[in-house]
Scaffold this motif. Structure first.
Motif, PDB file in Angstrom:
ATOM      1  N   THR A  24       3.257  -0.218  -0.203  1.00  0.00           N
ATOM      2  CA  THR A  24       2.486   0.508  -1.191  1.00  0.00           C
ATOM      3  C   THR A  24       2.081   1.850  -0.585  1.00  0.00           C
ATOM      4  N   MET A  44       0.760   0.892   3.037  1.00  0.00           N
ATOM      5  CA  MET A  44       0.319  -0.463   3.316  1.00  0.00           C
ATOM      6  C   MET A  44       1.485  -1.441   3.157  1.00  0.00           C
ATOM      7  N   ASN A  45       1.591  -2.369   4.079  1.00  0.00           N
ATOM      8  CA  ASN A  45       2.596  -3.422   4.024  1.00  0.00           C
ATOM      9  C   ASN A  45       1.907  -4.687   3.521  1.00  0.00           C
ATOM     10  N   THR A  46       2.167  -5.073   2.282  1.00  0.00           N
ATOM     11  CA  THR A  46       1.562  -6.274   1.702  1.00  0.00           C
ATOM     12  C   THR A  46       2.479  -7.489   1.841  1.00  0.00           C
ATOM     13  N   GLY A  93       0.390  -6.899   6.386  1.00  0.00           N
ATOM     14  CA  GLY A  93      -1.038  -6.852   6.079  1.00  0.00           C
ATOM     15  C   GLY A  93      -1.777  -5.665   6.649  1.00  0.00           C
ATOM     16  N   ARG A  95      -2.279  -1.258   7.371  1.00  0.00           N
ATOM     17  CA  ARG A  95      -2.149   0.072   6.778  1.00  0.00           C
ATOM     18  C   ARG A  95      -1.901   1.085   7.885  1.00  0.00           C
TER      19      ARG A  95
END
Length: 126
Positions: A24, A44-46, A93, A95
């Motif tokens: 994101t 961000m890696n979700t 999880g 940023r």
């Protein structure tokens, strides 16, 4: 007198694989006015797996025409806009922040730049 502004559009290329990394980007449009020459964007890696990202920037020439031209800004010594860092490793999880720096002040016309945030596999390229 209307003050010309510079626009930077950030394009996010979604990466899908069995790993299902999800990225994101905090903003899709950055506007540089007469006062601001530095803007930050957060990525961000979700997803559940680490992901490597590569940032490339290009200027869009004649964006209002039917056939605009894209010029890659590969040389940081002469590029009017810089992005730092050019590559990121984003653990799941987490940023990371990247910075976009305007090196040339606003001129008589608006300019449009495109920042591509692209995932890739392998180790960081130096």
């Amino acid at each position: 007198m209307k003050l010309p502004m510079l626009w930077l559009a950030a394009a996010l290329v979604l990466f899908s694989s069995t790993a299902q990394s999800q990225i994101t980007v905090s903003r899709s449009v950055i506007e540089f006015g007469k006062d601001g020459v530095i803007q930050d964007i957060e990525v961000m890696n979700t997803g559940d797996f680490k992901i490597y990202l590569d940032m490339t920037i290009a200027e869009i020439i004649d964006p209002e025409s039917e056939s605009p031209t894209r010029v890659q800004l590969d040389d940081p010594r002469t590029a009017p806009v810089l992005v730092s860092p050019k590559q990121l490793l984003v653990p799941p999880g987490e940023r990371k922040r990247m910075r976009v720096i305007l090196r040339e002040p606003a001129v008589e016309r608006d300019r449009v730049f495109r920042l591509a945030v692209k995932p890739y596999t392998g180790a960081l390229k130096i």
